[in-house]
Design an enzyme around this catalytic site. Structure first.
Site, PDB file in Angstrom:
ATOM      1  N   ASP A 196       0.827  -1.215   0.000  1.00 37.98           N
ATOM      2  CA  ASP A 196       0.000   0.000   0.000  1.00 37.98           C
ATOM      3  C   ASP A 196       0.862   1.267   0.000  1.00 37.98           C
ATOM      4  OD1 ASP A 196       0.859  -0.655   2.563  1.00 37.98           O
ATOM      5  OD2 ASP A 196      -1.048  -0.214   3.543  1.00 37.98           O
TER       6      ASP A 196
HETATM    7  C1  LIG Z   1       8.062  17.137  13.970  1.00 37.30           C
HETATM    8  C2  LIG Z   1       7.145  16.016  13.779  1.00 37.30           C
HETATM    9  C3  LIG Z   1       7.755  14.814  13.221  1.00 37.30           C
HETATM   10  C4  LIG Z   1       6.779  13.692  13.057  1.00 37.30           C
HETATM   11  C5  LIG Z   1       7.419  12.591  12.339  1.00 37.30           C
HETATM   12  C6  LIG Z   1       6.548  11.413  12.181  1.00 37.30           C
HETATM   13  C7  LIG Z   1       7.323  10.252  11.685  1.00 37.30           C
HETATM   14  C8  LIG Z   1       6.500   9.024  11.569  1.00 37.30           C
HETATM   15  C9  LIG Z   1       6.166   8.520  12.886  1.00 37.30           C
HETATM   16  C10 LIG Z   1       5.184   7.699  13.140  1.00 37.30           C
HETATM   17  C11 LIG Z   1       4.374   7.049  12.138  1.00 37.30           C
HETATM   18  C12 LIG Z   1       2.982   6.940  12.616  1.00 37.30           C
HETATM   19  C13 LIG Z   1       2.103   6.062  11.780  1.00 37.30           C
HETATM   20  C14 LIG Z   1       1.622   6.621  10.509  1.00 37.30           C
HETATM   21  C15 LIG Z   1       0.615   5.740   9.860  1.00 37.30           C
HETATM   22  C16 LIG Z   1       1.203   4.536   9.220  1.00 37.30           C
HETATM   23  C17 LIG Z   1       0.338   3.330   9.285  1.00 37.30           C
HETATM   24  C18 LIG Z   1       1.047   2.151   8.681  1.00 37.30           C
HETATM   25  O1  LIG Z   1       2.072   1.763   9.171  1.00 37.30           O
HETATM   26  N1  LIG Z   1       0.501   1.578   7.614  1.00 37.30           N
HETATM   27  C19 LIG Z   1       1.137   0.482   6.924  1.00 37.30           C
HETATM   28  C20 LIG Z   1       0.174  -0.705   6.786  1.00 37.30           C
HETATM   29  O2  LIG Z   1      -0.940  -0.387   6.047  1.00 37.30           O
HETATM   30  C21 LIG Z   1       1.590   0.975   5.582  1.00 37.30           C
HETATM   31  O3  LIG Z   1       2.116  -0.089   4.874  1.00 37.30           O
HETATM   32  C22 LIG Z   1       2.664   2.012   5.765  1.00 37.30           C
HETATM   33  C23 LIG Z   1       2.512   3.250   5.432  1.00 37.30           C
HETATM   34  C24 LIG Z   1       3.675   4.215   5.516  1.00 37.30           C
HETATM   35  C25 LIG Z   1       3.539   5.189   6.601  1.00 37.30           C
HETATM   36  C26 LIG Z   1       4.583   6.262   6.503  1.00 37.30           C
HETATM   37  C27 LIG Z   1       4.547   7.128   7.705  1.00 37.30           C
HETATM   38  C28 LIG Z   1       5.324   8.380   7.519  1.00 37.30           C
HETATM   39  C29 LIG Z   1       4.454   9.550   7.668  1.00 37.30           C
HETATM   40  C30 LIG Z   1       5.199  10.820   7.529  1.00 37.30           C
HETATM   41  C31 LIG Z   1       4.313  11.976   7.794  1.00 37.30           C
HETATM   42  C32 LIG Z   1       5.022  13.059   8.466  1.00 37.30           C
HETATM   43  C33 LIG Z   1       4.131  14.164   8.858  1.00 37.30           C
HETATM   44  C34 LIG Z   1       4.744  15.117   9.802  1.00 37.30           C
HETATM   45  C35 LIG Z   1       5.579  16.113   9.205  1.00 37.30           C
HETATM   46  C36 LIG Z   1       6.027  17.196  10.093  1.00 37.30           C
HETATM   47  O1  LIG Z   2      -2.013 -13.975   3.504  1.00 39.66           O
HETATM   48  C1  LIG Z   2      -2.808 -13.030   3.427  1.00 39.66           C
HETATM   49  C2  LIG Z   2      -2.890 -12.035   4.413  1.00 39.66           C
HETATM   50  C3  LIG Z   2      -3.846 -11.060   4.291  1.00 39.66           C
HETATM   51  N1  LIG Z   2      -4.666 -11.016   3.218  1.00 39.66           N
HETATM   52  C4  LIG Z   2      -5.688  -9.968   3.110  1.00 39.66           C
HETATM   53  O2  LIG Z   2      -5.077  -8.703   3.268  1.00 39.66           O
HETATM   54  C5  LIG Z   2      -5.946  -7.827   3.932  1.00 39.66           C
HETATM   55  C6  LIG Z   2      -5.243  -7.194   5.123  1.00 39.66           C
HETATM   56  O3  LIG Z   2      -4.888  -8.172   6.020  1.00 39.66           O
HETATM   57  P1  LIG Z   2      -4.911  -7.980   7.616  1.00 39.66           P
HETATM   58  O4  LIG Z   2      -6.229  -7.458   7.993  1.00 39.66           O
HETATM   59  O5  LIG Z   2      -4.432  -9.239   8.214  1.00 39.66           O
HETATM   60  O6  LIG Z   2      -3.749  -6.957   7.854  1.00 39.66           O
HETATM   61  P2  LIG Z   2      -3.699  -5.393   8.079  1.00 39.66           P
HETATM   62  O7  LIG Z   2      -5.005  -4.756   8.279  1.00 39.66           O
HETATM   63  O8  LIG Z   2      -2.703  -5.154   9.095  1.00 39.66           O
HETATM   64  O9  LIG Z   2      -3.175  -4.979   6.633  1.00 39.66           O
HETATM   65  C7  LIG Z   2      -2.437  -3.825   6.368  1.00 39.66           C
HETATM   66  O10 LIG Z   2      -1.044  -4.035   6.534  1.00 39.66           O
HETATM   67  C8  LIG Z   2      -0.331  -4.696   5.558  1.00 39.66           C
HETATM   68  C9  LIG Z   2      -0.618  -4.134   4.180  1.00 39.66           C
HETATM   69  O11 LIG Z   2      -0.034  -4.913   3.226  1.00 39.66           O
HETATM   70  C10 LIG Z   2      -2.097  -4.038   3.945  1.00 39.66           C
HETATM   71  O12 LIG Z   2      -2.376  -3.478   2.698  1.00 39.66           O
HETATM   72  C11 LIG Z   2      -2.731  -3.264   4.985  1.00 39.66           C
HETATM   73  O13 LIG Z   2      -4.095  -3.155   4.753  1.00 39.66           O
HETATM   74  C12 LIG Z   2      -7.172  -8.632   4.345  1.00 39.66           C
HETATM   75  O14 LIG Z   2      -8.211  -8.365   3.456  1.00 39.66           O
HETATM   76  C13 LIG Z   2      -6.715 -10.081   4.224  1.00 39.66           C
HETATM   77  O15 LIG Z   2      -7.760 -10.954   3.899  1.00 39.66           O
HETATM   78  C14 LIG Z   2      -4.568 -11.960   2.199  1.00 39.66           C
HETATM   79  O16 LIG Z   2      -5.313 -11.919   1.226  1.00 39.66           O
HETATM   80  N2  LIG Z   2      -3.637 -12.946   2.344  1.00 39.66           N
END
Ligand SMILES: CCCCCCCC/C=C\CCCCCCCC(=O)N[C@@H](CO)[C@H](O)/C=C/CCCCCCCCCCCCC
Ligand SMILES: O=c1ccn([C@@H]2O[C@H](COP(=O)(O)OP(=O)(O)O[C@H]3OC[C@@H](O)[C@H](O)[C@H]3O)[C@@H](O)[C@H]2O)c(=O)[nH]1
Length: 400
Positions: free
Chosen positions: A242
């Site tokens: 994603d």
């Molecule tokens: C002075 C302020 C500095 C703040 C820095 C923040 C650095 C990041 C710290 C924590 C991250 C919090 C979580 C964000 C949501 C991510 C959720 C997630 O992990 N989703 C994953 C699964 O679906 C997905 O694969 C990953 C997504 C990538 C997330 C990238 C996060 C970086 C965000 C940067 C934004 C910075 C904004 C602040 C800027 C001053």
């Molecule tokens: O082996 C797998 C694992 C998961 N999935 C599907 O992937 C989706 C997300 O899975 P989960 O709910 O376990 O995981 P999360 O909610 O943490 O996913 C999140 O983190 C990992 C990223 O790759 C995903 O895109 C994000 O949605 C579900 O729809 C699940 O059915 C598969 O199709 N196969």
């Protein structure tokens, strides 16, 4: 005391002052993040989308499924009742024996006039199992837009229309801000508080300032733009496909935006599963964006409070305890305002319950973070993975 020792102490003192100043500025920047996220959430969420001229484009909704939980049937049914003129539902399961199949078949029998298909077995294009599962559906998708929607998502009737109307000509990715349905149970409430506060703060600010932070549980993608960067299969080497969708599209000059309605996660969870999921996501971020190793714990309430109170004491001689307590109280207040904005209605728990669960979540953030760093292997459903720096997957063979 010798002159050299005096000079040494003066230099050390000066260094400490500079360090305190840097921490104090960082602490101030975190409050800016609070303001930006709150303002952006109030501006962007729940606003009525502008109607579009002409026909609405078709959408292929891809639902990757693994197993069944108590809310799966309810969640999937909401996709059969979407108020949207042209869409198809593409359900994907890894195997014939997956119990989710029965749920889908039951719904397809109930809603015979909805265009829906099932894909079994996936296509092995890489190590990301979700991508492998979705591949046949992606290849068969017949519409201009693809909605990747995780199994735990509950859709409001107008949610797809809201997402499509957020997609303008220069946008290739519309994500719903991750949030939750009101559910009972401590795990569900903690999940809702996390997504409505700590997660929403970064997600709102990141989107407002144009950082890629796409969390793809409910994301509408312009198919030609994704095909242009290699299609879905190009992202199979990554576990966080994603995020890398967002990065690749941004490199081609496309914008990513959030829709007006947040994603309503409605899976059944508990405290343990919630912690596991947060832990898994930390491991993804640490591998993909190594600078978050330091930034991530520093931007949490408790750590920021400790740093800020030490710095304020060093610079202005302010009382550290008072500073810390006021900081935590104000942070909680801002978080409460943010979650109320994301919820857009009354919360399912009272203010006191919010305060207790919020405190628990904030206090557990650092231990969960340390646990994530301690054990870098990632268990995701049936698979065990390890990530290389940059986010590439390395499969870890299970020990027998
Ligand atoms: C002075 C302020 C500095 C703040 C820095 C923040 C650095 C990041 C710290 C924590 C991250 C919090 C979580 C964000 C949501 C991510 C959720 C997630 O992990 N989703 C994953 C699964 O679906 C997905 O694969 C990953 C997504 C990538 C997330 C990238 C996060 C970086 C965000 C940067 C934004 C910075 C904004 C602040 C800027 C001053
Ligand atoms: O082996 C797998 C694992 C998961 N999935 C599907 O992937 C989706 C997300 O899975 P989960 O709910 O376990 O995981 P999360 O909610 O943490 O996913 C999140 O983190 C990992 C990223 O790759 C995903 O895109 C994000 O949605 C579900 O729809 C699940 O059915 C598969 O199709 N196969």
């Amino acid at each position: 005391m010798r002159l050299s020792s005096i000079l040494f102490y003066l230099q050390a003192e000066l260094l400490l002052v500079w360090f305190a100043l840097a921490l104090f500025i960082f602490w101030g920047a975190l409050w800016l993040v609070h303001f930006i996220s709150l303002a952006y959430a109030k501006w962007r969420l729940y606003r009525k989308p502008k109607p579009r001229e002409g026909l609405l484009p078709g959408v292929s909704v891809i639902k990757p499924l693994v197993g069944v939980d108590a809310n799966l049937a309810t969640n999937l049914e909401t996709f059969f009742t979407l108020q949207y003129p042209t869409y198809e539902l593409l359900f994907c399961v890894h195997s014939e024996s997956d119990p989710a199949l029965m749920v889908v078949q039951m719904l397809m029998n109930k809603y015979k006039d909805v265009d829906a298909r099932i894909f079994v077995g996936g296509e092995q294009v890489g190590l990301n199992p979700k991508i492998n599962n979705m591949m046949p559906a992606y290849s068969a998708a017949k519409h201009e837009f693809v909605l990747v929607s995780d199994s735990n998502i509950f859709m409001r009737e107008d949610a797809l229309l809201d997402m499509v109307l957020s997609m303008s000509d220069n946008v290739a990715l519309v994500t719903q801000t991750p949030y939750c349905m009101d559910r009972k149970g401590l795990g569900s409430n903690l999940e809702q508080i996390y997504f409505g506060t700590s997660h929403a703060r970064i997600y709102m600010t990141g989107n407002c300032l144009g950082f890629v932070c796409s969390t793809g549980m409910s994301s509408l993608i312009r198919k030609c733009a994704l095909d242009d960067v290699g299609g879905m299969r190009a992202f199979s080497p990554y576990l966080a496909e994603d995020y890398f969708f967002g990065v690749a599209l941004a490199k081609r000059g496309w914008l990513s935006v959030i829709s007006g309605l947040p994603a309503l996660q409605n899976g059944s969870t508990d405290v343990h599963r919630f912690h596991d999921r947060i832990c898994r996501w930390i491991k993804l971020r640490v591998a993909m964006l190594p600078h978050t190793i330091i930034l991530e714990p520093m931007q949490d309430c408790m750590m920021a409070g400790l740093m800020g109170s030490w710095a304020a004491n060093m610079l202005f001689d302010w009382n550290s305890l008072v500073f810390f307590l006021v900081h935590v109280l104000m942070w909680m207040l801002f978080d409460y305002m943010l979650i109320c904005t994301v919820q857009n209605g009354p919360l399912s728990f009272g203010k006191f319950e919010f305060a207790v669960m919020w405190l628990y979540r904030e206090l557990s953030a650092l231990p969960i973070y340390i646990k994530a760093l301690w054990e870098p292997r990632i268990r995701w459903r049936a698979g065990l993975f390890k990530l290389r720096w940059g986010g590439l997957i390395e499969e870890v063979p299970e020990k027998r």
